[in-house]
Design a protein around this motif. Sequence first.
Motif, PDB file in Angstrom:
ATOM      1  N   GLU A  43       0.831  -1.204   0.000  1.00  0.00           N
ATOM      2  CA  GLU A  43       0.000   0.000   0.000  1.00  0.00           C
ATOM      3  C   GLU A  43       0.865   1.254   0.000  1.00  0.00           C
ATOM      4  OE1 GLU A  43      -3.187   0.398  -0.427  1.00  0.00           O
ATOM      5  OE2 GLU A  43      -3.533  -1.754  -0.600  1.00  0.00           O
ATOM      6  N   LEU A  44       1.951   1.228   0.740  1.00  0.00           N
ATOM      7  CA  LEU A  44       2.847   2.381   0.752  1.00  0.00           C
ATOM      8  C   LEU A  44       3.519   2.569  -0.609  1.00  0.00           C
ATOM      9  CD1 LEU A  44       4.520   1.976   4.258  1.00  0.00           C
ATOM     10  CD2 LEU A  44       2.950   3.799   3.556  1.00  0.00           C
ATOM     11  N   SER A  45       3.758   1.467  -1.329  1.00  0.00           N
ATOM     12  CA  SER A  45       4.410   1.573  -2.632  1.00  0.00           C
ATOM     13  C   SER A  45       3.496   2.174  -3.688  1.00  0.00           C
ATOM     14  CB  SER A  45       4.894   0.194  -3.097  1.00  0.00           C
ATOM     15  OG  SER A  45       3.801  -0.618  -3.516  1.00  0.00           O
ATOM     16  N   GLN A  46       2.193   2.192  -3.432  1.00  0.00           N
ATOM     17  CA  GLN A  46       1.238   2.698  -4.414  1.00  0.00           C
ATOM     18  C   GLN A  46       1.051   4.211  -4.336  1.00  0.00           C
ATOM     19  OE1 GLN A  46      -0.099   0.357  -6.776  1.00  0.00           O
ATOM     20  NE2 GLN A  46       1.620  -0.574  -5.688  1.00  0.00           N
ATOM     21  N   ARG A  47       1.663   4.838  -3.349  1.00  0.00           N
ATOM     22  CA  ARG A  47       1.525   6.291  -3.182  1.00  0.00           C
ATOM     23  C   ARG A  47       2.854   6.866  -2.684  1.00  0.00           C
ATOM     24  NH1 ARG A  47      -3.617   5.284   0.881  1.00  0.00           N
ATOM     25  NH2 ARG A  47      -3.313   3.025   0.945  1.00  0.00           N
ATOM     26  N   GLU A  48       3.093   8.089  -3.051  1.00  0.00           N
ATOM     27  CA  GLU A  48       4.369   8.720  -2.678  1.00  0.00           C
ATOM     28  C   GLU A  48       4.476   8.843  -1.168  1.00  0.00           C
ATOM     29  OE1 GLU A  48       6.864  12.811  -3.674  1.00  0.00           O
ATOM     30  OE2 GLU A  48       5.127  12.251  -4.877  1.00  0.00           O
ATOM     31  N   SER A  49       3.409   9.252  -0.528  1.00  0.00           N
ATOM     32  CA  SER A  49       3.337   9.275   0.932  1.00  0.00           C
ATOM     33  C   SER A  49       1.861   9.278   1.305  1.00  0.00           C
ATOM     34  CB  SER A  49       4.039  10.505   1.523  1.00  0.00           C
ATOM     35  OG  SER A  49       3.380  11.694   1.122  1.00  0.00           O
ATOM     36  N   THR A  50       1.574   8.822   2.498  1.00  0.00           N
ATOM     37  CA  THR A  50       0.178   8.757   2.913  1.00  0.00           C
ATOM     38  C   THR A  50       0.074   9.001   4.403  1.00  0.00           C
ATOM     39  OG1 THR A  50      -1.818   7.379   2.889  1.00  0.00           O
ATOM     40  CG2 THR A  50       0.249   6.259   3.354  1.00  0.00           C
ATOM     41  N   GLU A  51      -1.058   9.566   4.800  1.00  0.00           N
ATOM     42  CA  GLU A  51      -1.286   9.741   6.232  1.00  0.00           C
ATOM     43  C   GLU A  51      -1.484   8.380   6.879  1.00  0.00           C
ATOM     44  OE1 GLU A  51      -4.353  12.429   7.282  1.00  0.00           O
ATOM     45  OE2 GLU A  51      -3.307  14.201   6.513  1.00  0.00           O
ATOM     46  N   VAL A  52      -0.887   8.203   8.033  1.00  0.00           N
ATOM     47  CA  VAL A  52      -0.958   6.912   8.725  1.00  0.00           C
ATOM     48  C   VAL A  52      -2.402   6.571   9.089  1.00  0.00           C
ATOM     49  CG1 VAL A  52      -0.255   5.682  10.816  1.00  0.00           C
ATOM     50  CG2 VAL A  52       1.402   7.088   9.568  1.00  0.00           C
ATOM     51  N   THR A  53      -3.200   7.589   9.429  1.00  0.00           N
ATOM     52  CA  THR A  53      -4.603   7.301   9.765  1.00  0.00           C
ATOM     53  C   THR A  53      -5.357   6.762   8.543  1.00  0.00           C
ATOM     54  OG1 THR A  53      -5.120   9.637   9.348  1.00  0.00           O
ATOM     55  CG2 THR A  53      -4.762   8.979  11.644  1.00  0.00           C
ATOM     56  N   ARG A  90      -0.891  15.161  12.513  1.00  0.00           N
ATOM     57  CA  ARG A  90      -0.976  13.915  11.756  1.00  0.00           C
ATOM     58  C   ARG A  90       0.398  13.497  11.250  1.00  0.00           C
ATOM     59  NH1 ARG A  90      -6.170  12.474  10.329  1.00  0.00           N
ATOM     60  NH2 ARG A  90      -7.777  14.018  10.785  1.00  0.00           N
ATOM     61  N   GLN A  91       0.549  12.203  11.065  1.00  0.00           N
ATOM     62  CA  GLN A  91       1.817  11.648  10.631  1.00  0.00           C
ATOM     63  C   GLN A  91       1.675  11.060   9.230  1.00  0.00           C
ATOM     64  OE1 GLN A  91       3.501   7.886  12.414  1.00  0.00           O
ATOM     65  NE2 GLN A  91       4.954   9.318  13.332  1.00  0.00           N
ATOM     66  N   VAL A  92       2.673  11.266   8.391  1.00  0.00           N
ATOM     67  CA  VAL A  92       2.673  10.661   7.056  1.00  0.00           C
ATOM     68  C   VAL A  92       3.829   9.679   6.970  1.00  0.00           C
ATOM     69  CG1 VAL A  92       1.583  12.619   5.903  1.00  0.00           C
ATOM     70  CG2 VAL A  92       4.076  12.516   6.078  1.00  0.00           C
ATOM     71  N   ALA A  93       3.656   8.661   6.120  1.00  0.00           N
ATOM     72  CA  ALA A  93       4.688   7.633   5.953  1.00  0.00           C
ATOM     73  C   ALA A  93       4.882   7.356   4.471  1.00  0.00           C
ATOM     74  CB  ALA A  93       4.286   6.357   6.684  1.00  0.00           C
ATOM     75  N   GLY A  94       6.094   6.947   4.112  1.00  0.00           N
ATOM     76  CA  GLY A  94       6.393   6.593   2.728  1.00  0.00           C
ATOM     77  C   GLY A  94       7.577   5.647   2.681  1.00  0.00           C
ATOM     78  N   LEU A  95       7.708   4.933   1.569  1.00  0.00           N
ATOM     79  CA  LEU A  95       8.825   4.012   1.423  1.00  0.00           C
ATOM     80  C   LEU A  95      10.106   4.769   1.085  1.00  0.00           C
ATOM     81  CD1 LEU A  95       7.442   0.949  -0.592  1.00  0.00           C
ATOM     82  CD2 LEU A  95       7.681   1.215   1.875  1.00  0.00           C
ATOM     83  N   THR A  96      11.189   4.315   1.668  1.00  0.00           N
ATOM     84  CA  THR A  96      12.509   4.808   1.282  1.00  0.00           C
ATOM     85  C   THR A  96      12.962   4.066   0.025  1.00  0.00           C
ATOM     86  OG1 THR A  96      13.636   3.137   2.593  1.00  0.00           O
ATOM     87  CG2 THR A  96      13.079   5.206   3.703  1.00  0.00           C
ATOM     88  N   GLU A  97      14.150   4.412  -0.473  1.00  0.00           N
ATOM     89  CA  GLU A  97      14.684   3.694  -1.633  1.00  0.00           C
ATOM     90  C   GLU A  97      14.867   2.216  -1.308  1.00  0.00           C
ATOM     91  OE1 GLU A  97      18.613   3.897  -4.562  1.00  0.00           O
ATOM     92  OE2 GLU A  97      17.994   5.649  -3.398  1.00  0.00           O
ATOM     93  N   ALA A  98      15.314   1.932  -0.095  1.00  0.00           N
ATOM     94  CA  ALA A  98      15.457   0.534   0.327  1.00  0.00           C
ATOM     95  C   ALA A  98      14.095  -0.149   0.408  1.00  0.00           C
ATOM     96  CB  ALA A  98      16.169   0.461   1.679  1.00  0.00           C
ATOM     97  N   GLY A  99      13.099   0.607   0.842  1.00  0.00           N
ATOM     98  CA  GLY A  99      11.743   0.051   0.897  1.00  0.00           C
ATOM     99  C   GLY A  99      11.212  -0.286  -0.481  1.00  0.00           C
ATOM    100  N   GLN A 100      11.483   0.582  -1.447  1.00  0.00           N
ATOM    101  CA  GLN A 100      11.065   0.310  -2.827  1.00  0.00           C
ATOM    102  C   GLN A 100      11.756  -0.947  -3.354  1.00  0.00           C
ATOM    103  OE1 GLN A 100       8.694   1.734  -4.415  1.00  0.00           O
ATOM    104  NE2 GLN A 100       8.406   3.757  -3.483  1.00  0.00           N
ATOM    105  N   SER A 101      13.030  -1.124  -3.047  1.00  0.00           N
ATOM    106  CA  SER A 101      13.757  -2.320  -3.485  1.00  0.00           C
ATOM    107  C   SER A 101      13.172  -3.573  -2.845  1.00  0.00           C
ATOM    108  CB  SER A 101      15.251  -2.191  -3.135  1.00  0.00           C
ATOM    109  OG  SER A 101      15.841  -1.121  -3.827  1.00  0.00           O
TER     110      SER A 101
END
Length: 308
Positions: A43-53, A90-101
């Motif tokens: 789910e995180l890989s499908q968006r640049e960043s997203t709110e955790v809620t 609010r907090q946002v989260a996103g994948l790092t380059e390592a997360g994308q790999s």
Amino acid sequence: MIPDERVQSVREFNRFYTRVLGVLAEGLNDTPYSLTESRVLFELSQRESTEVTALRRDLGLDAGYLSRLLARFESDGLVSRDKSATDARRQVAGLTEAGQSTMKMLNERSDAEVHRLLDPLGDDDQRELVAAMDVIRRRLTKNRQDNAVVLRPPRPGDLGWVVERNGALYAQEHQWGATYEAVVARIVADYAAGHDPAREAGWIAEINGERAGSVFCTRKDNDTAKLRLLLVEPSARGMGVGGRLVDECLRFATSVGYRTIELWTMNVLISARRIYQSRGFTLVESEHHDTFAPGQTAETWRKELYDR
């Protein structure tokens, strides 16, 4: 009240499928990540960043559990977290380059696992399996807006698909053989070779970009049109595809000046016959017809498009 045997059948399928996917193992597809963890990363890989809620709501996860997962991913360098630019609470989260790999690795292993499941099956069995999965997904999806039916004219490759799917589908469902497929091939070849666009047309139904059905309106004579080769894929049945196709054919036939439309079908095509009846077609002729399979009846249906 749902019968107990249906409940048990669903539970048995769930147990079977979790064994097939290996989701009860410690790691999904021989990775360190569980099914839930993999889904969060996906789910995180499908968006640049997203709110955790929003992520928690979309996945239906407990807030504390998701927070612990994200903390672990952040510690492993897979996820970054920060305050929202629009709301510091609010907090946002996103994948790092390592997360994308890591997500790329998970996708590759998931694809390989699906190939392992499908490779032993023939093409027809693969189609049947995928169609059944599509039915399950659609029936259990609360919001079906994504499954909008789109009708469009045939494009290159579509006419071959019409022949192939008619032959394969009706062989599977009604044991019709090469004789029927040859009839379809002749109809399609005649349409491709010399149809009159002013008086004849065809439509392909699509759902989410996938072909789901077809129908053609051809000329019998100056006053009479013919509805031909209505087809709806099993995965699309129950979504109104057949009715949409027939309605479009009737609209076209009326708009170009035909006074009557007729069709030829078989008595075993129950769902199609219901559509024809609901649109005002009347059965005008029937005869014993063993050409496709023993013990069946051919029928001619007709509808007046204008009051005389």
